[in-house]
Design a protein around this motif. Structure first.
Motif, mmCIF file in Angstrom:
data_model
loop_
_atom_site.group_PDB
_atom_site.id
_atom_site.type_symbol
_atom_site.label_atom_id
_atom_site.label_comp_id
_atom_site.label_asym_id
_atom_site.label_seq_id
_atom_site.Cartn_x
_atom_site.Cartn_y
_atom_site.Cartn_z
ATOM 1 N N SER A 99 64.391 73.909 91.713
ATOM 2 C CA SER A 99 65.294 74.318 92.783
ATOM 3 C C SER A 99 66.445 73.324 92.896
ATOM 4 O O SER A 99 66.229 72.128 93.109
ATOM 5 C CB SER A 99 64.518 74.381 94.105
ATOM 6 O OG SER A 99 65.381 74.693 95.175
ATOM 7 N N THR A 100 67.678 73.800 92.746
ATOM 8 C CA THR A 100 68.835 72.915 92.787
ATOM 9 C C THR A 100 70.088 73.693 93.161
ATOM 10 O O THR A 100 70.178 74.905 92.937
ATOM 11 C CB THR A 100 69.048 72.216 91.429
ATOM 12 O OG1 THR A 100 70.161 71.319 91.523
ATOM 13 C CG2 THR A 100 69.300 73.214 90.313
ATOM 14 N N ARG A 101 71.063 72.988 93.715
ATOM 15 C CA ARG A 101 72.341 73.617 94.039
ATOM 16 C C ARG A 101 73.178 73.845 92.782
ATOM 17 O O ARG A 101 73.951 74.791 92.702
ATOM 18 C CB ARG A 101 73.134 72.737 95.008
ATOM 19 C CG ARG A 101 72.452 72.480 96.343
ATOM 20 C CD ARG A 101 73.340 71.590 97.203
ATOM 21 N NE ARG A 101 72.602 71.001 98.309
ATOM 22 C CZ ARG A 101 73.105 70.100 99.137
ATOM 23 N NH1 ARG A 101 74.356 69.689 98.992
ATOM 24 N NH2 ARG A 101 72.370 69.596 100.112
ATOM 25 N N ARG A 102 73.037 72.921 91.839
ATOM 26 C CA ARG A 102 73.867 73.007 90.637
ATOM 27 C C ARG A 102 73.104 72.446 89.451
ATOM 28 O O ARG A 102 72.321 71.500 89.594
ATOM 29 C CB ARG A 102 75.168 72.215 90.839
ATOM 30 C CG ARG A 102 76.107 72.276 89.638
ATOM 31 C CD ARG A 102 77.283 71.338 89.803
ATOM 32 N NE ARG A 102 78.021 71.213 88.554
ATOM 33 C CZ ARG A 102 78.908 70.255 88.310
ATOM 34 N NH1 ARG A 102 79.165 69.347 89.222
ATOM 35 N NH2 ARG A 102 79.531 70.202 87.148
ATOM 36 N N ARG A 103 73.349 73.019 88.286
ATOM 37 C CA ARG A 103 72.730 72.539 87.052
ATOM 38 C C ARG A 103 73.816 72.171 86.045
ATOM 39 O O ARG A 103 74.835 72.857 85.935
ATOM 40 C CB ARG A 103 71.840 73.621 86.424
ATOM 41 C CG ARG A 103 70.766 74.148 87.317
ATOM 42 C CD ARG A 103 70.021 75.325 86.661
ATOM 43 N NE ARG A 103 69.565 76.251 87.683
ATOM 44 C CZ ARG A 103 68.447 76.097 88.369
ATOM 45 N NH1 ARG A 103 67.665 75.067 88.111
ATOM 46 N NH2 ARG A 103 68.106 76.956 89.308
ATOM 47 N N ALA A 104 73.573 71.101 85.302
ATOM 48 C CA ALA A 104 74.443 70.698 84.194
ATOM 49 C C ALA A 104 73.513 70.426 83.016
ATOM 50 O O ALA A 104 72.874 69.375 82.946
ATOM 51 C CB ALA A 104 75.253 69.462 84.561
ATOM 52 N N ILE A 105 73.425 71.376 82.110
ATOM 53 C CA ILE A 105 72.408 71.351 81.060
ATOM 54 C C ILE A 105 73.068 71.293 79.684
ATOM 55 O O ILE A 105 73.994 72.057 79.396
ATOM 56 C CB ILE A 105 71.503 72.601 81.145
ATOM 57 C CG1 ILE A 105 70.888 72.718 82.541
ATOM 58 C CG2 ILE A 105 70.415 72.555 80.086
ATOM 59 C CD1 ILE A 105 70.134 74.017 82.771
ATOM 60 N N TRP A 106 72.564 70.381 78.860
ATOM 61 C CA TRP A 106 73.068 70.290 77.490
ATOM 62 C C TRP A 106 72.706 71.542 76.705
ATOM 63 O O TRP A 106 71.583 72.042 76.777
ATOM 64 C CB TRP A 106 72.467 69.073 76.786
ATOM 65 C CG TRP A 106 72.872 68.980 75.338
ATOM 66 C CD1 TRP A 106 74.003 68.431 74.836
ATOM 67 C CD2 TRP A 106 72.137 69.477 74.208
ATOM 68 N NE1 TRP A 106 74.037 68.542 73.463
ATOM 69 C CE2 TRP A 106 72.897 69.186 73.053
ATOM 70 C CE3 TRP A 106 70.918 70.141 74.064
ATOM 71 C CZ2 TRP A 106 72.476 69.527 71.769
ATOM 72 C CZ3 TRP A 106 70.500 70.490 72.790
ATOM 73 C CH2 TRP A 106 71.268 70.185 71.659
ATOM 74 N N ARG A 107 73.689 72.053 75.982
ATOM 75 C CA ARG A 107 73.462 73.172 75.072
ATOM 76 C C ARG A 107 74.117 72.846 73.740
ATOM 77 O O ARG A 107 75.218 72.297 73.709
ATOM 78 C CB ARG A 107 74.050 74.472 75.634
ATOM 79 C CG ARG A 107 73.327 74.985 76.868
ATOM 80 C CD ARG A 107 73.972 76.262 77.394
ATOM 81 N NE ARG A 107 73.234 76.829 78.512
ATOM 82 C CZ ARG A 107 73.369 76.444 79.772
ATOM 83 N NH1 ARG A 107 74.233 75.475 80.061
ATOM 84 N NH2 ARG A 107 72.661 76.998 80.730
ATOM 85 N N LYS A 108 73.460 73.190 72.688
ATOM 86 C CA LYS A 108 73.986 72.908 71.357
ATOM 87 C C LYS A 108 75.273 73.679 71.129
ATOM 88 O O LYS A 108 75.325 74.897 71.311
ATOM 89 C CB LYS A 108 72.953 73.274 70.290
ATOM 90 C CG LYS A 108 73.354 72.844 68.886
ATOM 91 C CD LYS A 108 72.238 73.116 67.893
ATOM 92 C CE LYS A 108 72.630 72.635 66.502
ATOM 93 N NZ LYS A 108 71.545 72.868 65.514
ATOM 94 N N GLY A 109 76.330 72.962 70.760
ATOM 95 C CA GLY A 109 77.617 73.601 70.537
ATOM 96 C C GLY A 109 77.710 74.246 69.166
ATOM 97 O O GLY A 109 76.951 73.931 68.251
ATOM 98 N N SER A 110 78.662 75.141 69.032
ATOM 99 C CA SER A 110 78.846 75.846 67.762
ATOM 100 C C SER A 110 79.975 75.253 66.929
ATOM 101 O O SER A 110 80.145 75.604 65.771
ATOM 102 C CB SER A 110 79.140 77.328 68.033
ATOM 103 O OG SER A 110 80.287 77.459 68.862
ATOM 104 N N GLY A 111 80.760 74.356 67.514
ATOM 105 C CA GLY A 111 81.889 73.774 66.809
ATOM 106 C C GLY A 111 81.496 72.559 65.990
ATOM 107 O O GLY A 111 80.312 72.265 65.803
ATOM 108 N N PRO A 112 82.493 71.827 65.497
ATOM 109 C CA PRO A 112 82.218 70.617 64.710
ATOM 110 C C PRO A 112 81.576 69.540 65.578
ATOM 111 O O PRO A 112 81.770 69.520 66.802
ATOM 112 C CB PRO A 112 83.610 70.187 64.228
ATOM 113 C CG PRO A 112 84.559 70.790 65.210
ATOM 114 C CD PRO A 112 83.942 72.082 65.635
ATOM 115 N N PRO A 113 80.814 68.634 64.973
ATOM 116 C CA PRO A 113 80.168 67.559 65.740
ATOM 117 C C PRO A 113 81.197 66.677 66.447
ATOM 118 O O PRO A 113 82.298 66.462 65.942
ATOM 119 C CB PRO A 113 79.410 66.768 64.664
ATOM 120 C CG PRO A 113 79.279 67.696 63.508
ATOM 121 C CD PRO A 113 80.485 68.576 63.541
ATOM 122 N N VAL A 114 80.834 66.179 67.624
ATOM 123 C CA VAL A 114 81.702 65.268 68.372
ATOM 124 C C VAL A 114 80.910 64.012 68.718
ATOM 125 O O VAL A 114 79.687 63.979 68.599
ATOM 126 C CB VAL A 114 82.235 65.925 69.668
ATOM 127 C CG1 VAL A 114 83.097 67.128 69.346
ATOM 128 C CG2 VAL A 114 81.086 66.314 70.597
#
Length: 239
Positions: A99-114
């Motif tokens: 239960s939370t007001r907001r989530r910030a979750i890592w997701r694997k990107g589709s672009g080049p590595p950073v």
């Protein structure tokens, strides 16, 4: 937790390096949310990095268990809290159900590595102004680092150990580099050698012991905690 606090569940990496690179997010959130209070979830090796966060409520050490039982145990510890924000650098399924007001979750990107710092910044959508790594230390830790590094001459810091063989550089090469840099005609003449690592790396430190005089050698592999080692590293001229 004090009344009016903004509780943040911050799930970070198992690895020290990755945890350091994303640590600036805690500093940024602390600066921007004055009443923030952190519950930080980290692996056993990385967890000590966060012991001196001034807005810390709790550290939960996430030790891997059979059949992903560690996530079940974590769920039992965090499910009863109504969080203000959940930051999940692991991209776990757990963070989608608390239960939370907001989530910030890592997701694997589709672009080049950073770079990992940019990757972490994207989680909070601050990639245009990424948060540089930041580790909190107390005055007591800084004073201990002053004691351990007391002396004259610039400090060359070496960490000869690695977590797998493919990253390991032969010890004799570390020795040659140190001797050339600390040579009376070298760029760090009159300097001292500081060796970092865990207790399991003490043998490597002994292998570098003869590079300098006894009073120019700082061994941090035996009984130095992670935050003190970090504070000492800040005092090095070159790492």
């Amino acid at each position: 937790m004090s009344r009016g606090a903004f509780p943040i569940l911050f799930i970070t990496s198992n690895r020290i390096g990755d945890a350091v690179l994303s640590s600036g997010l805690i500093k940024r959130l602390s600066d921007e949310i004055p009443n923030a209070r952190f519950t930080i979830v980290a692996g056993p090796v990385a967890a000590p990095l966060f012991e001196e966060v001034p807005t810390l409520d709790r550290i939960i050490v996430l030790a891997k268990a059979k059949n992903r039982g560690h996530w079940i145990e974590l769920w039992q510890q965090v499910r009863s809290t109504r969080w203000g924000l959940v930051v999940d650098l692991r991209g776990s399924g757990l963070s989608r159900f608390v239960s939370t007001r907001r989530r910030a979750i890592w997701r694997k990107g589709s672009g080049p590595p950073v770079h990992k710092v940019i990757e972490a910044a994207r989680i909070l959508k601050i990639e245009d102004d990424p948060a540089p790594p930041f580790i909190f230390t107390t005055p007591e830790t800084e004073a201990r680092a002053d004691e351990l590094t007391a002396g004259f001459g610039p400090i060359l810091a070496l960490a000869p150990a690695a977590n797998w063989l493919g990253k390991t550089w032969p010890l004799e090469r570390f020795s040659r580099v140190a001797m050339r840099l600390l040579d009376p005609e070298g760029p760090m003449k009159g300097g001292r050698l500081m060796v970092l690592g865990g207790p399991e790396d003490a043998k490597l430190a002994k292998g570098l012991r003869d590079v300098v005089m006894r009073n120019q050698f700082i061994n941090l592999t035996e009984d130095t905690d992670l935050l003190t080692a970090y504070a000492c590293l800040k005092r090095a001229r070159l790492f």
